[in-house]
Write a protein that holds these residues in place. Sequence first.
Motif, PDB file in Angstrom:
ATOM      1  N   PRO A 153       0.799  -1.241   0.000  1.00 42.53           N
ATOM      2  CA  PRO A 153       0.000   0.000   0.000  1.00 42.53           C
ATOM      3  C   PRO A 153       0.826   1.284   0.000  1.00 42.53           C
ATOM      4  CG  PRO A 153      -0.968  -1.573   1.517  1.00 42.53           C
ATOM      5  CD  PRO A 153       0.313  -2.181   1.047  1.00 42.53           C
ATOM      6  N   TYR A 154       1.965   1.294   0.710  1.00 45.08           N
ATOM      7  CA  TYR A 154       2.776   2.500   0.755  1.00 45.08           C
ATOM      8  C   TYR A 154       3.443   2.743  -0.599  1.00 45.08           C
ATOM      9  CZ  TYR A 154       6.276   5.916   2.116  1.00 45.08           C
ATOM     10  OH  TYR A 154       7.056   7.036   2.184  1.00 45.08           O
ATOM     11  N   ARG A 166       2.308   1.769  -3.411  1.00 47.23           N
ATOM     12  CA  ARG A 166       1.222   2.177  -4.299  1.00 47.23           C
ATOM     13  C   ARG A 166       0.932   3.664  -4.127  1.00 47.23           C
ATOM     14  NH1 ARG A 166      -1.911  -2.190  -6.024  1.00 47.23           N
ATOM     15  NH2 ARG A 166      -3.904  -1.113  -5.959  1.00 47.23           N
ATOM     16  N   ALA A 167       0.916   4.106  -2.857  1.00 48.24           N
ATOM     17  CA  ALA A 167       0.671   5.520  -2.569  1.00 48.24           C
ATOM     18  C   ALA A 167       1.764   6.379  -3.217  1.00 48.24           C
ATOM     19  CB  ALA A 167       0.611   5.761  -1.076  1.00 48.24           C
TER      20      ALA A 167
END
Lengths: 234, 238
Positions: free
Chosen positions: B96-97, B99-100
């Motif tokens: 997720p990080y 991706r961010a």
Amino acid sequence: MAEQKVKLLGFWVSPFAYRVIWALKLKGIDYEYIEEDIFNKSPLLLQLNPIHKKVPVLIHGDRVISESYVIVQYIDETWPHCPLLPQDPYERAMARFWADFAETKLLNTAWLGLCARGAEREKAAKLAMEAVEKIEEVVKGKKLFGGESIGYLDICLGWISYWLPVWEEVGSMQIIDPIKFPATSSWMNTLLHHPVIGDNLPGRDAMIEYFQKRSKDIYESDWFKDIIRLHLHP
Amino acid sequence: MASGSVADQEGQVMLLGFWFSPFVKRVEWALKFKGIEYDYVEEDLTNKSTLLLTSNPIHKKVPVLIHNGNPIAESLVIIEYIDETWQQNPILPQDPYERAMARFWANFIEQKVREPAREALFSKGEQQEKKVKELKEGMEVVEGEAKAKLNDKTLFFGGGNGVGYVDIVLGWTCNWMETIEEVGGFKVLDPESQPQFHKWMANFREVPFIKPTLEPKEKLVEFFRMVRQDRLGLVANK
């Protein structure tokens, strides 16, 4: 990772910061809020977001994330309970499409309307209304964009329910006519009555005062004339 | 060949595009990267098809991806849809990080590089000078990120030898930036102050599924010269 400390750098009247606040509160995530004065930016902000120097900034453990819709998606992916984005890829694409549409065609034009004057204000307000016409069709027949519960699109567009009426009042313009846009008006009402949204909003009187000053300062600035030319007279 | 009705495209993947559009190219790269079969429909800018107008009534623009009869518009939205629907060869990172970070850079490229580039192309005089300055500042940040992330082992922002989301979003610079410079009459690309970016461009151009898709610069220059003249109401120079 999910148990690491969460901090949010925000500004009391920023609709972008509130998107993140709503996402965190909907998922029941504990966080420390740090108020930033965007007119006197702290070394912390400049260090954490050197590229844009803006709020909101989310700090999760040693991770730093900026841009409100990037943060909201990060929150959704890191804490998957109470999902904000739909599960189906096509529905997700629609949510992202409409979030982008509302940002470029409604938020930007409504903001221009707030800060402009005379014929330019009217033109901006008209463009904003045309955007609401499209949004009306999307929300028709729905309680919320997310269905029965608040979703990604409700969060991204949530500013419409509270900031937009303030901008309309300060700017003496009407963008959301409840007779022309009954579905949108009903959605705004539903949102404001939801505890997570309704209990997490800045004070209205303070907002009116703030945006009155902002509107005047921006209207009188040199750079605003360029913005007007670019967006209203392309 | 496709019929006019969106509902007829059950199970099929169709892409509506213009040959000269960098946004369309992004989507093509995403599809090819994943080995997805698709029908390409070349739209006519001056005579948009019923299919386009019904598939994207809001913006009436390309690219539009039509999959299982469902139309999706906006290049970045389409790429995420492709990545979520076809699991092979992930475009966005899994974490997720990461991706961010990828989404952050994609947004930066759009706002601080692509937009000023377009505005510089379609303006002149003082207005153009301002946009060129903005564009140069954006490129400085890109060079900074390239310096931080890329080296002899990591050729692309996607990590290692494989392209990823940021590469696909930035890829238009490989062809279109020189075109915009020539047509707009300014200079932004500078191998001396942007060595890592130029290395990235050279590597990107050689990626086997990317290379054959790159339009000849002369063709793009001719086309965009026409559009710029039209937009600015200029008289043709030749």
